[in-house]
Design a protein around this motif. Structure first.
Motif, short mmCIF file in Angstrom:
data_model
loop_
_atom_site.label_atom_id
_atom_site.label_comp_id
_atom_site.label_asym_id
_atom_site.label_seq_id
_atom_site.Cartn_x
_atom_site.Cartn_y
_atom_site.Cartn_z
N LEU A 2 0.81 -1.22 0.00
CA LEU A 2 0.00 0.00 0.00
C LEU A 2 0.84 1.27 0.00
O LEU A 2 1.57 1.55 0.94
CB LEU A 2 -0.92 0.00 1.23
CG LEU A 2 -1.84 1.20 1.37
CD1 LEU A 2 -2.94 1.13 0.33
CD2 LEU A 2 -2.43 1.26 2.77
N ASN A 252 -3.03 -2.60 6.09
CA ASN A 252 -2.65 -2.19 4.73
C ASN A 252 -3.25 -3.14 3.68
O ASN A 252 -3.78 -2.69 2.66
CB ASN A 252 -1.12 -2.20 4.57
CG ASN A 252 -0.47 -0.98 5.21
OD1 ASN A 252 -1.14 -0.18 5.87
ND2 ASN A 252 0.82 -0.85 5.02
N SER A 256 -6.02 -1.98 1.00
CA SER A 256 -5.72 -2.00 -0.43
C SER A 256 -6.90 -2.51 -1.23
O SER A 256 -7.33 -1.90 -2.21
CB SER A 256 -4.49 -2.89 -0.70
OG SER A 256 -3.34 -2.37 -0.11
N THR A 701 -3.82 2.74 -4.83
CA THR A 701 -4.08 1.47 -5.52
C THR A 701 -3.13 1.26 -6.69
O THR A 701 -2.93 0.13 -7.13
CB THR A 701 -5.53 1.42 -6.03
OG1 THR A 701 -5.78 2.53 -6.88
CG2 THR A 701 -6.51 1.42 -4.88
N LEU A 704 -0.34 -1.25 -5.93
CA LEU A 704 -0.56 -2.69 -5.77
C LEU A 704 0.33 -3.45 -6.74
O LEU A 704 0.58 -3.00 -7.85
CB LEU A 704 -2.03 -3.03 -6.02
CG LEU A 704 -3.06 -2.45 -5.04
CD1 LEU A 704 -4.46 -2.87 -5.46
CD2 LEU A 704 -2.78 -2.91 -3.63
#
Length: 715
Positions: A2, A252, A256, A701, A704
């Motif tokens: 994250l 986290n 996410s 995001t 990721l």
């Protein structure tokens, strides 16, 4: 991870050989990937560490003072036994160097697989490191150490004489062993491989951490534990332990996924749909008024929820979950007739051609006159498909039922208002969105997705966090709970009785399923069908069905028409045609299947109001966990209770469809069965963050990993 990615190649920080070893063993190429390889457990390291409640076969690390050393020659093997205070012994074979390295009075740390011999705890051929010798610090051990014979020197600078052996010795390349091991209160234990040990990873991660700049906090709120602190403490915990770091990193992971779902929900809320309010008169009202049965309280409640959604100009995004046979399809038909009354088309996406055909047939028979139901599948003849496409694009078709053929570019709707996706787990977001895009420009259709696989609340908040959830728990009137029993192979009389029960059901005019875990070989569909048709089920019409067959639909339709008495099949029947006449199912080697899959299979019988039975055959012993699991399933009829059992017993990644190698999981720390509080909190926090700072949510995001993005797209 994250809000943070460390793209430094491993070879820029670690010696090239070590970077290569880690990449080959675990697939990691960057420092960020390695730092995301979290410990699976910890050893709290004091002066002496015992076995605790370790079981035989566990890899354990212990410390203690050498109380005795003995050597015994058998002629072919030299056995050296090292006894520690605390009744723990270490056994070495043909390892004379141990006599030169270890002496009575030394304090040592040993790591190896635990065994018990006559009640005595033993470590066979363990790795070890000398902590101190006769009160001397470990740095003063030079006079007491000799090199291990014929040992290859690992990469990096090392002293010619080693203070440790094996994987523990390799750890010294990353720093002084007394600093790396002996001054730590907590020792991390990592998921390892045969070529990359936990100690080796511990040293590599220590070196990478020492060269990692401070990490800026990615979130816009004050956290009890900052990101930089959490990442460092999860690998190298302070005296207080790793718990606060683990809690932050779990947060986290949950956040996410929560952010992606909250952004999807925000996107859906920003779209425009045509309101489809229910009419007091019309096809919907006519169907409900003339139903030959009474809707359950759950069906009525869900219909009201869907009615409220369809009456808004914001597209409905709703998940309907319910037991097999709980009446989801009737709820969907009522919703589609509501769209029909408003002059809009509906599309139902089914996972198989057989199921699509059944839906189309049953809907055509149920809907009032004037409502046209059209079927579209890939197997249709050219002329039939051409006519179906014409009906769809011209608006003649009110309800379109189909398979993946519906999402092809050649399919154009006249005015699509509602999309229904049956068995949601068989389709991804991309397929759902492709069908949703087949509406008029500037508009989005309402979407209802359905699943007969009950979903635990934590899964629903993660995988389906962008959807509102409705649940059907009741079975319609006249449906009987399915009686379930376990049939152990080691009770031959029970196995014979199970087959006799199948014959009895057929003699009473009913039909049966026998499910096998494989197609070929012992216990496979082909062998079982052959044996039964010439043995216990001689004289009955035994059919075969499996995934390699080209005429699967034809076989299933023959079974549905009653032309086959007993269908021996793989799990291809898990989502298939309703056969109300099927009253018994025998699942062979049931221990091979998951909890939810067994419940889904069991739901194939008992669909016609007749008393039905499901028999779980097993080779598992009565004392095994597999047998206890099957017994618990047989005693539980609620799919929702079984879904929670499934979540407790399996890795959450199995349920989410992610890789389960232990090194490439989407959720490395978060446990969907145990961390409900964290998931519920992040579900709310994600929505709040997206509302106040959508730009930051999108940035977070973006960080990721590729595997995490792939997981979210698939779901």
């Amino acid at each position: 991870m994250l809000g943070w990615r460390d793209e430094r190649p491993l070879e820029d920080v670690l010696p090239a050989k070590d970077a290569h070893n880690i990449t080959k063993a675990l697939g990691y190429r960057t420092c960020g990937e390695l730092l995301g390889h979290y410990p699976r457990d910890y050893i709290r390291h004091n002066k002496d560490v015992g076995l605790g409640d370790a079981a035989e076969g566990d890899i354990v690390t212990v410390t203690g003072i050498v109380s005795a050393i003995s050597k015994r020659d058998t002629g072919r093997t030299t056995i050296i036994n090292v006894q520690l205070d605390g009744n723990i012994s270490a056994t070495f074979f043909n390892a004379l160097y141990v006599l030169g390295m270890l002496k009575r009075g030394m304090r040592v740390m040993l790591s190896g697989k635990l065994k018990f011999f006559r009640g005595i705890a033993q470590l066979q051929q363990p790795d070890f490191v000398v902590i101190d010798a006769f009160g001397r610090p470990s740095g003063e051990l030079e006079p007491y150490l000799v090199p291990e014979p014929d040992s290859r020197q690992p990469s990096g600078k090392r002293s010619k004489k080693q203070q440790a052996t094996g994987s523990l010795r390799k750890l010294s390349q990353f720093g002084r062993l007394d600093k790396l091991l002996l001054e730590r209160e907590w020792i991390p234990i990592y998921p390892a491989t045969s070529t990359v040990s936990s100690w080796y990873l511990m040293g590599a991660i220590h070196l990478v951490l020492s060269k990692t700049p401070s990490i800026e906090e990615p979130l816009d709120i004050d956290m009890m534990v900052g990101m930089d602190q959490a990442l460092r403490e999860v690998h190298e915990p302070p005296a207080a332990g790793p718990q606060r770091a683990i809690a932050r990193l779990k947060y986290n992971e949950a956040l996410s996924i929560g952010l992606v779902m909250a952004l999807r929900h925000r996107d859906a809320q920003s779209r425009q749909a045509v309101a489809l309010p229910a009419r007091e008169e019309g096809a919907r009202a006519e169907l409900v008024a003339h139903l030959p049965f009474e809707l359950t309280a759950g069906q009525r409640r869900v219909i009201e929820e869907i009615d409220a959604d369809l009456s808004r100009t914001v597209p409905m995004m709703r998940l309907l979950q319910g037991e097999v046979g709980s009446g989801k399809t009737m709820v969907a038909v009522i919703a589609m007739l509501q769209a029909c009354d408003a002059g809009k088309q509906s599309a139902l996406l089914a996972p198989t051609e057989v199921l699509a055909g059944q839906h189309a047939a049953s809907m055509s028979a149920a809907v009032p006159a004037g409502v046209k139901v059209v079927l579209l599948t890939g197997a249709m003849r050219v002329a039939e498909k051409r006519q179906a496409l014409l009906d769809i694009v011209s608006g003649e078709a009110d309800i379109v039922v189909g398979t993946h053929a519906l999402i092809q570019d050649s399919v154009e709707f006249f005015d699509l208002g509602l999309v229904v996706v049956d068995e949601q787990h068989r389709f991804g977001v991309e397929q759902r969105d492709t069908l949703r895009a087949k509406t008029r420009e500037g508009l989005s259709p309402h979407v209802l997705v359905m699943t007969a696989t009950p979903i635990p609340r934590t899964i629903a908040m993660t995988v389906f966090g962008d959807l509102e959830v409705s649940t059907l728990r009741e079975l319609p009137g006249g449906r009987h709970p399915i009686q379930s029993s376990v049939v152990p192979e080691w009770r031959p009389a029970w196995v014979i009785r199970a087959l006799t029960r199948i014959r009895e059901e057929v003699e009473h005019g009913h039909q049966a399923y026998i499910v096998c875990p494989r197609i070929e070989g012992e216990g496979g569909v082909l062998e079982v069908a052959e044996a039964l048709s010439h043995g216990p089920l001689r004289g009955l019409e035994v059919g075969v069905l499996h995934g390699r067959m080209k005429d699967k639909d034809a076989v299933m339709n023959r079974f549905a028409r009653g032309e086959i008495d007993v269908l021996v099949s793989t799990t291809v029947i898990e989502v298939g045609v309703d056969v109300p006449n099927a009253t018994v199912m025998l699942i062979r080697e049931a221990e091979s299947f998951g909890v939810s899959q067994l419940h889904q299979l069991r739901g194939r019988v008992g669909r016609g109001g007749n008393a039905s039975v499901c028999l779980f055959h097993t080779n598992a012993s009565q004392e095994s966990a597999a047998f206890r699991r099957l017994y618990e399933i047989s005693q539980t009829t609620s799919g929702f209770d079984l879904a929670e059992l499934d979540l407790r017993q399996r890795h959450e990644g199995d349920i989410l469809g992610t890789m389960q190698s232990g090194t490439h999981r989407t959720l490395r720390l978060l446990n969907l069965a145990e961390d409900r509080d964290i998931i519920e909190r992040t579900h709310e926090d994600a929505a709040a963050l997206v509302a106040r700072n959508p730009g930051l949510a999108r940035e977070l995001t973006k960080n990721l990993s590729d595997s995490e993005q792939e997981f979210l797209e698939k779901n």
